[in-house]
Scaffold this motif. Structure first.
Motif, PDB file in Angstrom:
ATOM      1  N   VAL B 353       0.827  -1.202   0.000  1.00  0.00           N
ATOM      2  CA  VAL B 353       0.000   0.000   0.000  1.00  0.00           C
ATOM      3  C   VAL B 353       0.859   1.249   0.000  1.00  0.00           C
ATOM      4  O   VAL B 353       0.649   2.164  -0.782  1.00  0.00           O
ATOM      5  N   ALA B 354       1.838   1.269   0.910  1.00  0.00           N
ATOM      6  CA  ALA B 354       2.651   2.486   1.026  1.00  0.00           C
ATOM      7  C   ALA B 354       4.010   2.148   1.591  1.00  0.00           C
ATOM      8  O   ALA B 354       4.207   1.094   2.174  1.00  0.00           O
ATOM      9  N   THR B 375       3.746  -0.854   4.288  1.00  0.00           N
ATOM     10  CA  THR B 375       2.379  -1.144   4.709  1.00  0.00           C
ATOM     11  C   THR B 375       1.721  -1.994   3.639  1.00  0.00           C
ATOM     12  O   THR B 375       1.771  -1.656   2.456  1.00  0.00           O
ATOM     13  N   GLU B 407       4.016  -3.714   7.956  1.00  0.00           N
ATOM     14  CA  GLU B 407       2.887  -3.346   8.792  1.00  0.00           C
ATOM     15  C   GLU B 407       1.622  -3.609   8.009  1.00  0.00           C
ATOM     16  O   GLU B 407       1.573  -3.373   6.809  1.00  0.00           O
ATOM     17  N   ARG B 408       0.638  -4.042   8.727  1.00  0.00           N
ATOM     18  CA  ARG B 408      -0.580  -4.375   8.020  1.00  0.00           C
ATOM     19  C   ARG B 408      -1.573  -3.242   8.173  1.00  0.00           C
ATOM     20  O   ARG B 408      -1.790  -2.735   9.249  1.00  0.00           O
ATOM     21  N   GLN B 409      -2.141  -2.866   7.080  1.00  0.00           N
ATOM     22  CA  GLN B 409      -3.141  -1.810   7.128  1.00  0.00           C
ATOM     23  C   GLN B 409      -4.452  -2.424   7.561  1.00  0.00           C
ATOM     24  O   GLN B 409      -4.865  -3.457   7.064  1.00  0.00           O
TER      25      GLN B 409
END
Lengths: 384, 410
Positions: B353-354, B375, B407-409
């Motif tokens: 994602v980012a 993320t 990291e998980r959104q």
């Protein structure tokens, strides 16, 4: 298990920081279980905690999470080779709007430059070699002080795509260069003492007394400006501590040297044999002893050493605590370094046994190392 | 792990470099111990050969320097000439610069300690910095002496003597410059075979990410099981589209790596070379000044002008290296890595994602590290994505020391 909600990016799918506006998304750090962001002045990590173990995290340079730049790479702000003229102009502007230390340093530099120019003129006109050499020495010193000034002003800049950690390292570099120059000076004074010792004839130039006294006065003024840093061993809390300490030691060493010259002249007039050798040797030893702690500290930061204010036992303790978690099987590749005093960076690699407990482990590890003062931590979790 | 289709034929090639040391946890991609060496066995060996060849060169240069210096000192005392003694002192400064470079080279091979978690590679950079400061200091001293010569114009400047002494110094410096700069032929053959295999290893390890998670583990398991043994498993029957580009990719990479290695000198040898080069430029300047004074003794100011011009030239040669050193010390993104493209490429991967807190920095010229937070979407496979990201970075940008926080959104 707490819900670590991370708000999504306004750009949707592949948003990073291509736009200049910093992302509103919070990076994963320092979230308390009840979801409120850690405030630096809250009781647990407070300044009034009175617990000596937390003295290193008592620093004021903690930035609230939202203001931290996430990824500066794409901000398009990065120009590699700014022209020298542009940089000089920016330095001048920064000096006019700078804080007290910057203005004092600028004043000191201009005093020194004026003085050394006058000395050079007089030396050239009257053919006195001692004056010329003294003015050269002063000019070298001024050059270094100018570099320190440049570092002080440039360190305020925000991080950009090329210098992702910002420009604060310049201050440490300036301090290191100052310390190196002072070491060279001490070495050359020792060589001069040896030279005077071998050449038994004392060709001491007595006309240098006037210039030595003036030099002493100017340098004592400089020491007075930076009197907060007039100690040999200082605990460095922020980046500019190192820079200002090095400047103070620089003018201090110069004043010691001038005082030594005056002393040598006086002793010679009293008829003491080998006064020059004695005084030069004393000055050289004194400057060496004074500058060595600063040199080691700045060298340590530049060598990517582990933060100096955190003892190794604290790191081992943290390591044991992380390994004691039931999900963690092993910690590998734990590396830490200090960007500037007060800002430590680290990276850690953890082997996690299966399951999706990544978040709690991450949170725990971040908290643990934040207590030590390591704010920027990257933790890689690998599943066995 | 069980339902992946195993490929049918494997060709296993074993290069044993050093006796095997501690075997790590099986299946682990990383060396054991909380603080382990910064480089793995492959780069250790490359480093060690490069270091020892550089040290040999510098040692020979130091010995030559000392011999010439002794000759000059004896000649100067016999002829009772200050000029020759000054030149001998100049050679002494050369010896000092070589000593600093030698020490930095030797020290950068030290093992990592708990206080120096990255090892001692930075000492190279600091040593080169000190060396360059020495060059600047010497240039300043020379200008100062030229000014002194003008003030003390008691006419004792012997143009002919200046000329011959500096000519001798120039010859010495040119010999040493040729020895230090001549890198291409000798040291490369020994490391050549090692080099090629390591290229194959790199490209094979990380081209399998689209289908073979299992394979990746398998490869690296075999690779890291014993530290000294590098095992390359060539998968001959992989899918069609990956066979062709695989070969071209590895060939292209090995060719480009060779040419890059030709250009990149060890930074300490390069700084010693700069020192010697600077000295020869200064000698040329003194020769010109001496010749002019010999020819027309009343044009003493030419000496000063010559010295100034040549000092500026010497300082100009050091600027590029100083800039490189400064960039490494400031932890900036290395020039050869296009960070924007890297970030974009990472964001384009599936499931990402980012990217946050992307930092790319070098510990010394040539050793680059990367750290970032990635993320990912809630349903992505974290392990698989981690391998993807690491593989992408290693493949495209050849950065091998990578730390990624997933990291998980939610």
């Amino acid at each position: 298990m707490a819900d670590f909600a991370v708000s999504s990016e306004p750009n949707g799918g592949t948003g990073s920081s291509f736009t200049a506006a910093p992302a509103t998304q919070d990076s994963f750090k320092h979230r308390l279980p009840d979801g409120e962001t850690q405030r630096p002045w809250s009781g647990r990590y407070g300044i009034d905690s009175g617990d000596r173990r937390f003295s290193f995290s008592r620093n004021q340079s903690f930035k609230p999470q939202l203001l931290r730049n996430d990824s500066c790479i794409g901000t398009g702000n990065s120009v590699r080779n700014r022209s020298v003229l542009y940089q000089m102009a920016s330095v001048l502007l920064a000096v006019r709007s700078g804080n007290r230390q910057v203005r004092r340093l600028a004043l000191l530099i201009s005093l020194n430059v004026a003085y050394s120019t006058v000395e050079l003129m007089i030396g050239l006109l009257t053919g006195r070699v001692g004056l010329v050499s003294d003015s050269f020495h002063l000019t070298f010193g001024c050059g270094l002080l100018t570099f320190s000034l440049f570092a002080m002003t440039a360190a305020q800049k925000k991080p950009d795509g090329i210098y992702t950690y910002g420009y604060k390292r310049l201050e440490v570099l300036a301090a290191f260069t100052n310390a190196l120059f002072l070491l060279f000076m001490s070495f050359s004074l020792a060589v001069e003492a040896l030279h005077a010792f071998i050449q038994d004839e004392s060709e001491h130039k007595h006309y240098l007394i006037v210039s030595a006294v003036t030099n002493l006065l100017v340098n004592l003024l400089g020491v007075w400006f930076f009197r907060n840093y007039a100690r040999v061993n200082i605990a460095y809390r922020k980046a500019e501590d190192m820079n200002c300490h090095s400047i103070c030691l620089h003018v201090l060493a110069d004043s010691i040297r001038s005082a030594g010259l005056v002393l040598a002249s006086w002793l010679l007039s009293l008829g003491v044999e080998n006064a020059e050798v004695l005084c030069l040797g004393l000055v050289s030893a004194a400057v060496f002893v004074v500058i060595l702690p600063l040199f080691r500290a700045t060298g340590g930061v530049l060598l990517q050493q582990v933060p100096a204010n955190v003892p190794t036992s604290a790191f081992n303790k943290c390591l044991r605590q992380v390994t004691a978690l039931e999900e963690v099987s092993e910690v590998t590749r734990s590396r830490f370094w200090e960007l500037v005093p007060g800002r430590a960076v680290g990276s850690l690699s953890i082997l996690v046994k299966g399951g999706e407990n990544g978040h709690s482990v991450l949170h725990y590890v971040h908290e643990l190392y934040h207590d030590l003062g390591i704010q920027d931590l990257t933790v890689q979790t690998d599943h066995v | 792990m069980e339902d992946q289709a195993p490929s049918s034929s494997h060709l296993i090639e074993v290069n044993i470099d050093v006796p095997s040391t501690v075997a790590t946890v099986s299946g682990s991609k990383f060396c054991g111990g909380a603080i382990c060496d910064f480089s793995d066995s492959k780069t250790n060996i490359k480093d060690a050969t490069e270091r020892s060849s550089s040290m040999q060169k510098l040692l020979i240069a130091v010995l030559l320097c000392i011999i010439f210096m002794a000759v000059e000192v004896i000649g100067g005392i016999k002829a009772n000439s200050l000029a020759i003694l000054t030149d001998a002192a100049h050679l002494l400064s050369d010896v000092a610069a070589f000593a600093i470079s030698l020490f930095s080279l030797w020290a950068s091979g030290w093992e990592a300690t708990p206080r120096q978690s990255y090892g001692f590679f930075r000492i190279e950079i600091l040593g080169a910095l000190v060396s360059i400061q020495l060059i600047w200091l010497l240039a300043g001293i020379l200008v100062y002496e030229a000014i002194l010569r003008i003030i003390k114009d008691s006419g004792e400047v012997n143009g002919w003597l200046m000329f011959t002494v500096s000519a001798f110094g120039l010859v010495v410096n040119i010999i040493m410059a040729m020895m230090l700069g001549h890198e291409h032929g000798h040291a490369h053959h020994g490391g050549h075979d090692d080099h090629d295999h390591s290229d194959h290893d790199d490209s094979h390890d990380h081209d399998h990410d689209e289908n073979h998670h299992n394979h990746h583990h398998e490869h690296t398991e075999e690779h890291f099981h014993c530290h000294g043994v590098s095992v390359t498993s060539h998968n001959l029957l992989s899918s069609e589209d990956s066979k062709e580009p695989l070969l071209n990719h590895s060939e292209a990479k090995s060719v480009s790596k060779e040419t890059k290695k030709h250009e990149k000198r060890n930074i300490n040898v390069h700084s010693a070379y700069l020192h010697v080069l600077g000295d020869s430029i200064q000698s040329v300047g003194v020769m010109v000044g001496g010749a002019i004074i010999w020819y027309k003794p009343e044009w003493k100011i030419i000496d000063l002008i010559c010295t100034l011009i040549f000092s500026v030239i010497v300082l100009a040669t050091t600027i590029k290296m100083l800039r490189n050193i400064l960039e490494v010390l400031m932890e900036s993104t290395p020039r050869e890595i296009d960070a924007t493209r890297l970030e974009k490429g990472l964001c384009d991967l599936d499931g990402v994602v980012a990217i946050h807190e992307l930092h790319i920095w070098a510990i010394t010229v040539g050793k680059v590290l990367l750290a970032c937070h990635v993320t990912i979407t809630p349903e992505a496979n974290a392990e698989y994505l981690l391998d993807n990201v690491i593989g992408y970075i290693k493949r495209e940008y050849n950065i091998s020391h990578v730390t990624i926080q997933i990291e998980r959104q939610q």
